[in-house]
Design a protein around this motif. Sequence first.
Motif, PDB file in Angstrom:
ATOM      1  N   HIS A 205       0.870  -1.169   0.000  1.00  0.00           N
ATOM      2  CA  HIS A 205       0.000   0.000   0.000  1.00  0.00           C
ATOM      3  C   HIS A 205       0.911   1.223   0.000  1.00  0.00           C
ATOM      4  N   VAL A 206       0.782   2.060  -0.998  1.00  0.00           N
ATOM      5  CA  VAL A 206       1.725   3.170  -1.180  1.00  0.00           C
ATOM      6  C   VAL A 206       0.958   4.477  -1.291  1.00  0.00           C
ATOM      7  N   ARG A 207       1.406   5.471  -0.542  1.00  0.00           N
ATOM      8  CA  ARG A 207       0.820   6.807  -0.640  1.00  0.00           C
ATOM      9  C   ARG A 207       1.929   7.814  -0.873  1.00  0.00           C
ATOM     10  N   THR A 208       1.676   8.782  -1.736  1.00  0.00           N
ATOM     11  CA  THR A 208       2.632   9.849  -1.979  1.00  0.00           C
ATOM     12  C   THR A 208       1.885  11.179  -2.017  1.00  0.00           C
ATOM     13  N   PRO A 209       2.352  12.194  -1.291  1.00  0.00           N
ATOM     14  CA  PRO A 209       1.691  13.501  -1.354  1.00  0.00           C
ATOM     15  C   PRO A 209       1.749  14.068  -2.760  1.00  0.00           C
ATOM     16  N   ALA A 210       0.797  14.915  -3.096  1.00  0.00           N
ATOM     17  CA  ALA A 210       0.751  15.517  -4.426  1.00  0.00           C
ATOM     18  C   ALA A 210       2.062  16.225  -4.731  1.00  0.00           C
ATOM     19  N   GLY A 211       2.609  15.923  -5.894  1.00  0.00           N
ATOM     20  CA  GLY A 211       3.828  16.586  -6.326  1.00  0.00           C
ATOM     21  C   GLY A 211       5.105  15.932  -5.847  1.00  0.00           C
ATOM     22  N   GLY A 213       8.091  13.076  -5.390  1.00  0.00           N
ATOM     23  CA  GLY A 213       8.757  12.172  -6.315  1.00  0.00           C
ATOM     24  C   GLY A 213       9.244  10.937  -5.600  1.00  0.00           C
ATOM     25  N   TRP A 214      10.485  10.556  -5.913  1.00  0.00           N
ATOM     26  CA  TRP A 214      11.126   9.424  -5.310  1.00  0.00           C
ATOM     27  C   TRP A 214      10.337   8.140  -5.512  1.00  0.00           C
ATOM     28  N   VAL A 215      10.581   7.168  -4.657  1.00  0.00           N
ATOM     29  CA  VAL A 215      10.088   5.819  -4.916  1.00  0.00           C
ATOM     30  C   VAL A 215       8.565   5.747  -4.841  1.00  0.00           C
ATOM     31  N   SER A 216       7.966   6.356  -3.829  1.00  0.00           N
ATOM     32  CA  SER A 216       6.506   6.278  -3.697  1.00  0.00           C
ATOM     33  C   SER A 216       5.817   6.905  -4.903  1.00  0.00           C
ATOM     34  N   GLY A 217       6.330   8.043  -5.362  1.00  0.00           N
ATOM     35  CA  GLY A 217       5.750   8.676  -6.544  1.00  0.00           C
ATOM     36  C   GLY A 217       5.834   7.781  -7.757  1.00  0.00           C
ATOM     37  N   ALA A 218       6.980   7.108  -7.927  1.00  0.00           N
ATOM     38  CA  ALA A 218       7.134   6.202  -9.068  1.00  0.00           C
ATOM     39  C   ALA A 218       6.195   5.012  -8.958  1.00  0.00           C
ATOM     40  N   LEU A 219       6.019   4.484  -7.745  1.00  0.00           N
ATOM     41  CA  LEU A 219       5.140   3.325  -7.576  1.00  0.00           C
ATOM     42  C   LEU A 219       3.675   3.689  -7.788  1.00  0.00           C
ATOM     43  N   VAL A 220       3.270   4.867  -7.352  1.00  0.00           N
ATOM     44  CA  VAL A 220       1.868   5.262  -7.495  1.00  0.00           C
ATOM     45  C   VAL A 220       1.558   5.687  -8.923  1.00  0.00           C
ATOM     46  N   ARG A 221       2.420   6.501  -9.524  1.00  0.00           N
ATOM     47  CA  ARG A 221       2.065   7.177 -10.779  1.00  0.00           C
ATOM     48  C   ARG A 221       2.654   6.566 -12.046  1.00  0.00           C
ATOM     49  N   ARG A 222       3.772   5.847 -11.908  1.00  0.00           N
ATOM     50  CA  ARG A 222       4.452   5.408 -13.131  1.00  0.00           C
ATOM     51  C   ARG A 222       4.618   3.902 -13.259  1.00  0.00           C
ATOM     52  N   THR A 223       4.226   3.165 -12.240  1.00  0.00           N
ATOM     53  CA  THR A 223       4.383   1.715 -12.272  1.00  0.00           C
ATOM     54  C   THR A 223       3.127   1.059 -12.832  1.00  0.00           C
ATOM     55  N   LYS A 224       3.329  -0.013 -13.605  1.00  0.00           N
ATOM     56  CA  LYS A 224       2.188  -0.722 -14.198  1.00  0.00           C
ATOM     57  C   LYS A 224       2.476  -2.219 -14.201  1.00  0.00           C
ATOM     58  N   PRO A 225       1.425  -3.043 -14.370  1.00  0.00           N
ATOM     59  CA  PRO A 225       1.633  -4.484 -14.418  1.00  0.00           C
ATOM     60  C   PRO A 225       2.669  -4.858 -15.477  1.00  0.00           C
ATOM     61  N   GLY A 226       3.528  -5.783 -15.125  1.00  0.00           N
ATOM     62  CA  GLY A 226       4.600  -6.207 -16.001  1.00  0.00           C
ATOM     63  C   GLY A 226       5.934  -5.576 -15.678  1.00  0.00           C
ATOM     64  N   ASP A 227       5.929  -4.450 -14.969  1.00  0.00           N
ATOM     65  CA  ASP A 227       7.188  -3.811 -14.578  1.00  0.00           C
ATOM     66  C   ASP A 227       7.940  -4.701 -13.577  1.00  0.00           C
ATOM     67  N   LEU A 228       9.249  -4.527 -13.555  1.00  0.00           N
ATOM     68  CA  LEU A 228      10.081  -5.267 -12.622  1.00  0.00           C
ATOM     69  C   LEU A 228      10.588  -4.340 -11.514  1.00  0.00           C
ATOM     70  N   LEU A 229      10.465  -4.814 -10.284  1.00  0.00           N
ATOM     71  CA  LEU A 229      11.002  -4.114  -9.126  1.00  0.00           C
ATOM     72  C   LEU A 229      12.084  -4.983  -8.498  1.00  0.00           C
ATOM     73  N   ARG A 230      12.779  -4.404  -7.537  1.00  0.00           N
ATOM     74  CA  ARG A 230      13.682  -5.185  -6.702  1.00  0.00           C
ATOM     75  C   ARG A 230      13.209  -5.060  -5.260  1.00  0.00           C
ATOM     76  N   VAL A 231      13.211  -6.177  -4.563  1.00  0.00           N
ATOM     77  CA  VAL A 231      12.734  -6.234  -3.182  1.00  0.00           C
ATOM     78  C   VAL A 231      13.827  -6.853  -2.326  1.00  0.00           C
ATOM     79  N   ALA A 232      14.214  -6.167  -1.242  1.00  0.00           N
ATOM     80  CA  ALA A 232      15.293  -6.648  -0.379  1.00  0.00           C
ATOM     81  C   ALA A 232      14.743  -7.466   0.776  1.00  0.00           C
ATOM     82  N   ALA A 233      15.654  -7.970   1.596  1.00  0.00           N
ATOM     83  CA  ALA A 233      15.305  -8.892   2.681  1.00  0.00           C
ATOM     84  C   ALA A 233      14.352  -8.256   3.680  1.00  0.00           C
TER      85      ALA A 233
END
Length: 372
Positions: A205-211, A213-233
């Motif tokens: 569950h990701v929330r980013t304030p309007a305007g 950037g950084w990771v939350s902004g990318a996950l909310v606004r620019r990520t779509k099914p099929g994209d690849l992420l990296r997840v650490a331990a």
Amino acid sequence: MDNVAKLLKESWTLVEENRDRLSAHFYARLFLLDPALRQHFPAQMTGQGDRILDAIVAATQVVDDPESFDEYLRSLGRDHRKYHVEAAHYATMGVALLDALRSTAGDGWNLEYDQAWRDAYASITKTMVAGAAEDDNPPYWHAEVLTHERHGPDTAVLTVRALQHPLPWRAGQYVSVEVPRHLPKVWRTYSVANAPNDDNVLEFHVRTPAGAGWVSGALVRRTKPGDLLRVAAPMGSMTLDRESTRDILCVAGGVGLAPVKALVEELTGWNRTRWVHVFYGARHRDDLYALAGLEELHAAHPWLSVTPACSDDPGFDGEQGDISEVVTRYGPWTTHDCYVSGSAAMVRATLRALAEDEVPPTHIRYDTFGNL
């Protein structure tokens, strides 16, 4: 150890108001000592390059409780593998850290402080190195985005499947996530919003304030099914105590619901005797994006109660007020295991309320969420 802890905390007061200067000096010195390390950090260091420094500093401030902190340090060492940190790098970082502390503290620094930091750093990094060495998992997992659902302009719920290797986590824990397509080498922590499963699927569950950037902004606004992420331990101790017979209180604000949802999901698999009370707060009813799912769980499990609340929505027909205030109306909670998750301000307010209710600190586990 008590004297070391005292010296660490005393000396920290000399630099805590100059964190930007401390950080800049640390990384400048680090990259001068070992230029090859620069390639492992993001191009834009502001706000993101401080992860390693923040972790080390946080560890020194609780070095007076080594037993309870041992597993955290081991998990921190495992987590730092995602930065390609190797055992030999810790010595270089130690030199850079001491140099940055001396420079930032100025005339107030002394030999006792210097030795205390040397001793603490050596102890901390020894445990971190051991934790990294004993981990057979990869430094991070590649994960494919399966679904991405927007809830208003600033919130998204997404699921990902870890590829190649099983990713072991416990309900209530968090992981670091990188979006290599948009923000390579920049990591941000998120709680996993579902209990472990055989499909190796994680929900965030990701929330980013309007305007923002950084990771939350990318996950909310620019990520779509099929994209690849990296997840650490996985890290974190906001997990269920199966040996406890106490009833459970969960207090969540906004996307802080994520680990609470995971805890409730885990409980559905085995709980029969413990009452579970979930308080879920937001400013406006539209921000209670996961309320319908919670109510479905409530309908299926009679031991679960769900109390939603809004702090800035007079027309809402549920509870009114900050969630920390609402919880106090339903107390006392002194005989419960308590879990708290949300913004730093919300967590602080709830911890104060539980302290006033005389809930033993050992019965409280909590997590906070930033806005990167």
